[in-house]
Design an enzyme around this catalytic site. Structure first.
Site, PDB file in Angstrom:
ATOM      1  N   ASN A  76       0.858  -1.186   0.000  1.00  0.00           N
ATOM      2  CA  ASN A  76       0.000   0.000   0.000  1.00  0.00           C
ATOM      3  C   ASN A  76       0.902   1.246   0.000  1.00  0.00           C
ATOM      4  O   ASN A  76       1.732   1.407   0.906  1.00  0.00           O
ATOM      5  CB  ASN A  76      -0.896  -0.046   1.251  1.00  0.00           C
ATOM      6  CG  ASN A  76      -1.822   1.148   1.341  1.00  0.00           C
ATOM      7  OD1 ASN A  76      -1.423   2.280   1.085  1.00  0.00           O
ATOM      8  ND2 ASN A  76      -3.061   0.907   1.720  1.00  0.00           N
ATOM      9  N   HIS A 130       1.003   6.209   1.958  1.00  0.00           N
ATOM     10  CA  HIS A 130       1.750   7.150   2.803  1.00  0.00           C
ATOM     11  C   HIS A 130       2.987   7.727   2.129  1.00  0.00           C
ATOM     12  O   HIS A 130       3.610   8.641   2.675  1.00  0.00           O
ATOM     13  CB  HIS A 130       2.019   6.527   4.170  1.00  0.00           C
ATOM     14  CG  HIS A 130       0.717   6.307   4.897  1.00  0.00           C
ATOM     15  ND1 HIS A 130      -0.146   7.341   5.166  1.00  0.00           N
ATOM     16  CD2 HIS A 130       0.082   5.182   5.301  1.00  0.00           C
ATOM     17  CE1 HIS A 130      -1.243   6.872   5.747  1.00  0.00           C
ATOM     18  NE2 HIS A 130      -1.121   5.557   5.831  1.00  0.00           N
ATOM     19  N   HIS A 149      -5.586   3.823  -1.724  1.00  0.00           N
ATOM     20  CA  HIS A 149      -6.901   4.209  -1.207  1.00  0.00           C
ATOM     21  C   HIS A 149      -7.154   5.665  -1.586  1.00  0.00           C
ATOM     22  O   HIS A 149      -6.500   6.569  -1.065  1.00  0.00           O
ATOM     23  CB  HIS A 149      -6.889   4.030   0.318  1.00  0.00           C
ATOM     24  CG  HIS A 149      -8.191   4.329   0.993  1.00  0.00           C
ATOM     25  ND1 HIS A 149      -8.356   4.233   2.356  1.00  0.00           N
ATOM     26  CD2 HIS A 149      -9.401   4.718   0.516  1.00  0.00           C
ATOM     27  CE1 HIS A 149      -9.592   4.544   2.684  1.00  0.00           C
ATOM     28  NE2 HIS A 149     -10.252   4.861   1.582  1.00  0.00           N
ATOM     29  N   ARG A 188      -9.186   8.442  -0.907  1.00  0.00           N
ATOM     30  CA  ARG A 188     -10.180   8.851   0.097  1.00  0.00           C
ATOM     31  C   ARG A 188     -10.998  10.018  -0.411  1.00  0.00           C
ATOM     32  O   ARG A 188     -10.543  10.791  -1.259  1.00  0.00           O
ATOM     33  CB  ARG A 188      -9.481   9.239   1.409  1.00  0.00           C
ATOM     34  CG  ARG A 188      -8.770   8.085   2.095  1.00  0.00           C
ATOM     35  CD  ARG A 188      -8.255   8.529   3.454  1.00  0.00           C
ATOM     36  NE  ARG A 188      -9.324   8.631   4.404  1.00  0.00           N
ATOM     37  CZ  ARG A 188      -9.561   7.755   5.382  1.00  0.00           C
ATOM     38  NH1 ARG A 188      -8.783   6.714   5.545  1.00  0.00           N
ATOM     39  NH2 ARG A 188     -10.567   7.930   6.194  1.00  0.00           N
ATOM     40  N   ARG A 216      -6.696  13.002   1.038  1.00  0.00           N
ATOM     41  CA  ARG A 216      -5.614  13.410   1.940  1.00  0.00           C
ATOM     42  C   ARG A 216      -4.276  12.796   1.549  1.00  0.00           C
ATOM     43  O   ARG A 216      -3.229  13.313   1.915  1.00  0.00           O
ATOM     44  CB  ARG A 216      -5.954  13.079   3.392  1.00  0.00           C
ATOM     45  CG  ARG A 216      -5.912  11.599   3.700  1.00  0.00           C
ATOM     46  CD  ARG A 216      -6.151  11.339   5.155  1.00  0.00           C
ATOM     47  NE  ARG A 216      -7.523  11.620   5.542  1.00  0.00           N
ATOM     48  CZ  ARG A 216      -8.112  11.062   6.603  1.00  0.00           C
ATOM     49  NH1 ARG A 216      -7.439  10.231   7.365  1.00  0.00           N
ATOM     50  NH2 ARG A 216      -9.363  11.318   6.900  1.00  0.00           N
ATOM     51  N   GLU A 234      -8.650   0.709  -3.236  1.00  0.00           N
ATOM     52  CA  GLU A 234      -9.415   0.744  -1.985  1.00  0.00           C
ATOM     53  C   GLU A 234     -10.315   1.960  -2.019  1.00  0.00           C
ATOM     54  O   GLU A 234      -9.843   3.067  -2.352  1.00  0.00           O
ATOM     55  CB  GLU A 234      -8.414   0.905  -0.850  1.00  0.00           C
ATOM     56  CG  GLU A 234      -8.592  -0.054   0.272  1.00  0.00           C
ATOM     57  CD  GLU A 234      -7.646   0.297   1.376  1.00  0.00           C
ATOM     58  OE1 GLU A 234      -7.985   1.179   2.174  1.00  0.00           O
ATOM     59  OE2 GLU A 234      -6.575  -0.303   1.440  1.00  0.00           O
ATOM     60  N   THR A 273      -8.438   3.971   8.585  1.00  0.00           N
ATOM     61  CA  THR A 273      -9.655   3.163   8.548  1.00  0.00           C
ATOM     62  C   THR A 273      -9.777   2.400   9.859  1.00  0.00           C
ATOM     63  O   THR A 273      -9.054   1.447  10.106  1.00  0.00           O
ATOM     64  CB  THR A 273      -9.594   2.186   7.353  1.00  0.00           C
ATOM     65  OG1 THR A 273      -9.197   2.936   6.208  1.00  0.00           O
ATOM     66  CG2 THR A 273     -10.933   1.549   7.100  1.00  0.00           C
ATOM     67  N   GLU A 289     -11.243  -9.030   3.195  1.00  0.00           N
ATOM     68  CA  GLU A 289      -9.981  -8.659   3.836  1.00  0.00           C
ATOM     69  C   GLU A 289     -10.299  -8.454   5.307  1.00  0.00           C
ATOM     70  O   GLU A 289     -11.114  -7.604   5.669  1.00  0.00           O
ATOM     71  CB  GLU A 289      -9.396  -7.389   3.213  1.00  0.00           C
ATOM     72  CG  GLU A 289      -8.081  -7.009   3.891  1.00  0.00           C
ATOM     73  CD  GLU A 289      -7.215  -6.084   3.068  1.00  0.00           C
ATOM     74  OE1 GLU A 289      -7.196  -6.207   1.833  1.00  0.00           O
ATOM     75  OE2 GLU A 289      -6.548  -5.227   3.677  1.00  0.00           O
ATOM     76  N   HIS A 322      -3.909  -4.039   7.866  1.00  0.00           N
ATOM     77  CA  HIS A 322      -3.972  -2.898   8.781  1.00  0.00           C
ATOM     78  C   HIS A 322      -3.043  -3.088   9.970  1.00  0.00           C
ATOM     79  O   HIS A 322      -3.269  -3.929  10.821  1.00  0.00           O
ATOM     80  CB  HIS A 322      -5.380  -2.581   9.295  1.00  0.00           C
ATOM     81  CG  HIS A 322      -5.457  -1.160   9.790  1.00  0.00           C
ATOM     82  ND1 HIS A 322      -5.938  -0.126   9.040  1.00  0.00           N
ATOM     83  CD2 HIS A 322      -5.015  -0.614  10.948  1.00  0.00           C
ATOM     84  CE1 HIS A 322      -5.826   1.002   9.725  1.00  0.00           C
ATOM     85  NE2 HIS A 322      -5.261   0.734  10.878  1.00  0.00           N
TER      86      HIS A 322
HETATM   87  N1  PXP Z   1      -5.973  -2.890   4.033  1.00  0.00           N
HETATM   88  C1  PXP Z   1      -6.936  -1.954   4.141  1.00  0.00           C
HETATM   89  C2  PXP Z   1      -8.310  -2.308   3.687  1.00  0.00           C
HETATM   90  C3  PXP Z   1      -6.644  -0.666   4.620  1.00  0.00           C
HETATM   91  O1  PXP Z   1      -7.622   0.250   4.726  1.00  0.00           O
HETATM   92  C4  PXP Z   1      -5.321  -0.358   4.953  1.00  0.00           C
HETATM   93  C5  PXP Z   1      -4.966   1.020   5.395  1.00  0.00           C
HETATM   94  O2  PXP Z   1      -5.626   1.351   6.508  1.00  0.00           O
HETATM   95  C6  PXP Z   1      -4.356  -1.346   4.834  1.00  0.00           C
HETATM   96  C7  PXP Z   1      -4.704  -2.610   4.378  1.00  0.00           C
HETATM   97  C8  PXP Z   1      -2.928  -1.083   5.155  1.00  0.00           C
HETATM   98  O3  PXP Z   1      -2.772  -0.754   6.479  1.00  0.00           O
HETATM   99  P1  PXP Z   1      -1.365  -0.232   6.992  1.00  0.00           P
HETATM  100  O4  PXP Z   1      -1.073   1.035   6.230  1.00  0.00           O
HETATM  101  O5  PXP Z   1      -1.589  -0.013   8.432  1.00  0.00           O
HETATM  102  O6  PXP Z   1      -0.357  -1.295   6.687  1.00  0.00           O
END
Ligand code: PXP
Length: 249
Positions: free
Chosen positions: A10, A13, A46, A48, A52, A73, A104, A154, A197
């Site tokens: 992901n 960030h 994602h 949003r 952001r 996402e 989330t 998931e 997550h």
């Molecule tokens: N999966 C989903 C559905 C998410 O919303 C997120 C981000 O919150 C992640 C995975 C990845 O989470 P993280 O950035 O904490 O690894």
């Protein structure tokens, strides 16, 4: 790769850091290409409602350029579904979204929102997207995901990862068992089971020992680790942790 276990990276960030200054650097799409080059099995982003981190042009470029599956996402809004219908990502993961939350915070309320979700899932499936629902690891939402015809769930690992990070051993063990039982139940219903997550090397290694999981989606920890060791090393170490966990199962 760990037998039957994929790593989705992901890149949200990377965009968070870019947006802290405005401008175009660091480029999350460059991070996505690098992640794929060093072994990510797919990329998650994602978009949003408040933009952001990931922005619309990031999503356009990811959909056009990636050589591995894109997992888009999104909140189950008409705006996002229409975008997915146009961009046709490999997968669409429906998540809850609250404007004021920092991330989330919980799983999608699939039981309460069955009527609203059903037509949206149908639209995404008609567009060729593999639909995934981001839910808590409990029987009721898992059964509802199956009833709604989503091929993938998931499972939200946040409660477990927070308990581990806070040193709450008994709670962490209970949350781990909840995830393991939820994953086994979902697999029994014929669902493909992902997790995500808050995962880091240690939690990913442990969760990889649960054979029902076939994909982890990990972002924040990898981007944070990249500050110290670089994204390539962070991804390679994560894959190794997942392999070790799966080998021990
Ligand atoms: N999966 C989903 C559905 C998410 O919303 C997120 C981000 O919150 C992640 C995975 C990845 O989470 P993280 O950035 O904490 O690894």
């Amino acid at each position: 790769m760990a037998e039957g276990l994929r790593l989705g990276v992901n890149i949200d960030h990377v965009a968070t850091v870019r947006n802290a200054r405005g401008g175009i650097l660091p480029d999350p799409v460059r991070a996505a290409h690098l992640a794929i080059a060093v072994g990510a099995d797919g990329i998650t982003a994602h978009l949003r409602e408040d933009r952001r981190h990931i922005r619309d042009d990031d999503m356009e470029r990811l959909a056009a350029e990636l050589t591995k599956p894109l997992n888009f996402e999104m909140a189950a809004t008409d705006e996002m579904i229409a975008l997915a219908e146009r961009l046709k990502p490999h997968a669409a993961c429906l998540v809850p979204e609250k404007r004021e939350e920092r991330t989330t915070e919980g799983g999608l309320d699939v039981v309460g929102q069955e009527a609203q979700l059903a037509p949206r899932i149908a639209r995404l499936k008609a567009a060729g997207c593999r639909v995934s629902l981001f839910i808590e690891p409990d029987e009721a939402p898992i059964a509802m995901a199956a009833k709604l015809g989503a091929p993938v769930v998931e499972l939200h690992t946040g409660s477990w990862c927070h308990a581990v990070a806070d040193g709450k051993t008994a709670k962490a063990e209970a949350e781990f068992q909840r995830l393991a039982s939820g994953a086994a139940y979902a697999a029994k219903l014929g669902l493909e089971v992902h997790a995500g997550h808050g995962l880091d090397y240690d939690t990913a290694r442990k969760l990889a020992g649960v054979p029902a999981f076939v994909e982890f989606n990990i972002g924040h920890f990898l981007v944070g680790e990249a500050i110290f060791v670089g994204l390539e090393v962070a991804i390679r170490r994560m894959r190794k942790a997942m392999e070790e966990g799966r080998a021990s199962s």
